[in-house]
Design an enzyme around this catalytic site. Structure first.
Site, PDB file in Angstrom:
ATOM      1  N   GLU A 174       2.294  -2.069  -3.292  1.00 17.98           N
ATOM      2  CA  GLU A 174       2.118  -2.847  -4.534  1.00 17.98           C
ATOM      3  C   GLU A 174       0.831  -2.492  -5.294  1.00 17.98           C
ATOM      4  OE1 GLU A 174       4.719  -6.768  -3.500  1.00 17.98           O
ATOM      5  OE2 GLU A 174       2.579  -6.935  -3.271  1.00 17.98           O
ATOM      6  N   GLU A 353      10.733  -4.536  -0.159  1.00 15.08           N
ATOM      7  CA  GLU A 353      10.406  -5.919   0.209  1.00 15.08           C
ATOM      8  C   GLU A 353      11.232  -6.864  -0.641  1.00 15.08           C
ATOM      9  OE1 GLU A 353       6.254  -7.160   0.273  1.00 15.08           O
ATOM     10  OE2 GLU A 353       5.631  -5.079   0.502  1.00 15.08           O
TER      11      GLU A 353
HETATM   12  C1  BG6 Z   1       3.884  -8.584  -0.766  1.00  5.98           C
HETATM   13  C2  BG6 Z   1       3.089  -7.874   0.278  1.00  5.98           C
HETATM   14  O1  BG6 Z   1       3.036  -8.821  -1.827  1.00  5.98           O
HETATM   15  O2  BG6 Z   1       4.353  -9.852  -0.504  1.00  5.98           O
HETATM   16  C3  BG6 Z   1       3.192  -8.431   1.675  1.00  5.98           C
HETATM   17  O3  BG6 Z   1       3.356  -6.513   0.292  1.00  5.98           O
HETATM   18  C4  BG6 Z   1       3.221  -9.936   1.602  1.00  5.98           C
HETATM   19  O4  BG6 Z   1       2.106  -7.946   2.393  1.00  5.98           O
HETATM   20  C5  BG6 Z   1       4.457 -10.342   0.815  1.00  5.98           C
HETATM   21  O5  BG6 Z   1       3.196 -10.546   2.849  1.00  5.98           O
HETATM   22  C6  BG6 Z   1       4.622 -11.837   0.717  1.00  5.98           C
HETATM   23  O6  BG6 Z   1       3.461 -12.419   0.213  1.00  5.98           O
HETATM   24  P1  BG6 Z   1       2.692 -13.546   0.980  1.00  5.98           P
HETATM   25  O7  BG6 Z   1       1.430 -13.686   0.273  1.00  5.98           O
HETATM   26  O8  BG6 Z   1       3.557 -14.752   0.899  1.00  5.98           O
HETATM   27  O9  BG6 Z   1       2.514 -13.086   2.381  1.00  5.98           O
END
Ligand code: BG6
Length: 452
Positions: A174, A353
């Protein structure tokens, strides 16, 4: 679904791996947990340096370092066809002497071999918010162009070592999140009297070159290797029909896409070039040439939510529901984002993701996470519609394969996984792994998709 479609999931070193005593520290190892304060730390570690001692959840993660065999067995049982994980630079090179650590290299050999033995495609991210702490502290991260050379040495070492078994490489997680979490992504913090935007643009300039070096190094070793860089795909809607909101929306989209524009198209869009000039970054002809010669093979995207552009400052989209953590739930935005990305870059897209972070409850040793299943199913349906629109999606990796330390809050109780990990926000718990209902749902989905 196309044959070979990568149905899988993702994890990251800084959130999972632990094994702190056998490696150097990463930036997230130094950031304490804190539901309300953590994002400030992710932007400015100066706060933690003068702040109170806290609990540092990334130092243990969920003990993937010690339990990777057990975990990969579970992934294989689920039927994952791909797993994305990050190599920790600080495990390969424990400190600034940059002497490769054979034990560290051998650890990822074992992870990769175990995945392959289980018919799971390993996908490596070189930095997933987990840059070595010394790179941030000594160089102010990527704001210093000397870090490009260090990064080259790091990636040359891991590509040399793993290229025979790892085809897909992702430079950064990201990259556009540096817009609001500069330290976490770029390892940089503006000094007193320094303009944040200036530091951000310097950092971006160097990271874009570093990404191009990963492309060059991979392709030199084997032209069949595929390189991507992850962008957080967050479609932005104007709140009203006001031209001001529309213009704000365009600004928002540009600030998010400007990095991928350079890496995928090999050229700075005019407004980004202008920004570089405005912030005093010396854009060199030879660098532009290098960028144009070393572009991405695929676009890696994450998708969680959409955002809003409004001149009133309103942030809450009245048309959408939210998660327990205030993130909009917008499956249709996923289809929109995939179409936008494909139209813009015309390169294959790997979804790296997508998932729901929320509280889970263990009842009689089981976790009935129907809300997660619903969320994922709706998003997968929209991805399939995007594919029917003609978007070339080559894989879907959910976030995350198992529960891990959340990035924004450092909490364990904000859970994303198919596999529950018995670990609490205060660090207590047995680390026992438990299959959630979503584990069996994803297992069935992958199996059916393979047969279709
Ligand atoms: C993404 C990241 O931004 O979102 C992950 O690549 C992260 O590392 C995921 O865990 C979810 O975000 P968060 O802040 O809820 O863990």
């Amino acid at each position: 679904m196309k044959k070979g479609f990568l149905w899988g999931s993702s994890i990251s070193g800084g959130q999972c791996e632990g094994g702190f005593s056998s490696r150097g520290a990463t930036v997230v190892d130094k950031i304490p947990q804190g539901k309300t304060t953590r994002f400030k730390y992710l932007n400015d570690p100066g706060i933690y340096m003068s702040g109170p001692e806290g609990f540092y959840p990334s130092r243990d993660g969920v003990e993937f370092h010690a339990r990777y065999k057990e975990d990969i067995e579970l992934y294989a049982e689920m039927g994952l066809k791909a797993l994305r994980f990050s190599v920790l630079w600080s495990r390969i090179f424990k400190d600034e002497k940059m002497v490769p650590d054979e034990e560290g290299l051998a650890f990822y050999d074992e992870v990769i071999n175990e995945l392959i033995r289980n018919d799971i495609e390993p996908i490596i991210t070189t930095i997933h918010f987990d840059m070595p702490f010394w790179v941030a502290e000594k160089y102010n991260g990527f704001s210093n162009d000397e870090v490009i050379e260090l990064y080259k040495k790091y990636v040359q070492t891991i590509v040399d070592r793993y290229h025979d078994r790892v085809k897909y490489w992702i430079s950064f997680c990201e990259i556009n999140v540096m817009n609001h979490a500069l330290y976490m992504v770029g390892g940089a913090v503006p000094k007193e009297n320094e303009d944040r935007e200036e530091v951000l643009h310097r950092c971006a300039y160097n990271m874009l070159l570093a990404n191009a070096w990963l492309v060059r190094i991979c392709h030199d070793i084997d032209p069949a290797l595929k390189v991507g860089c992850e962008v957080a795909g967050t479609p932005c809607y104007p709140l009203t029909s006001s031209p001001i909101d529309y213009e704000l929306m365009i600004k928002n989209e540009r600030s998010n896409n400007r990095y991928t524009d350079v890496m995928a198209k090999g050229k700075y869009p005019y407004y980004f070039l202008k920004e570089m000039d405005d912030y005093g970054v010396d854009v060199k002809e030879e660098d532009l040439k290098f960028l144009s010669e070393n572009t991405l093979d695929f676009i890696a995207v994450s998708y969680y939510k959409s955002s809003l552009a409004s001149h009133t400052g309103e942030q809450s989209n009245p048309c959408l529901e939210k998660t327990a953590f205030g993130w909009t739930i917008d499956p249709q935005g996923f289809r929109i984002m995939l179409n936008n990305m494909y139209e813009r870059y015309e390169k294959p897209i790997l979804v790296v993701e997508n998932g729901l972070g929320t509280y889970d409850e263990v009842v009689d040793g089981q976790i009935h996470d129907t809300y997660r299943i619903d969320y994922l199913q709706q998003h997968i349906d929209q991805m399939k519609l995007a594919m029917q629109d003609g978007v070339d999606v080559i894989g879907y990796l959910s976030w995350s394969a198992m529960d891990l330390v959340s990035t924004s809050e450092g909490m364990m109780s904000k859970r994303y996984g198919f596999i529950y990990v018995d670990r609490n926000d205060d660090g207590s718990g047995t680390m026992k792994r438990i299959r959630k209902d979503s584990f069996y749902w994803y297992q069935k989905l992958i199996c059916e998709e393979q047969e279709a």
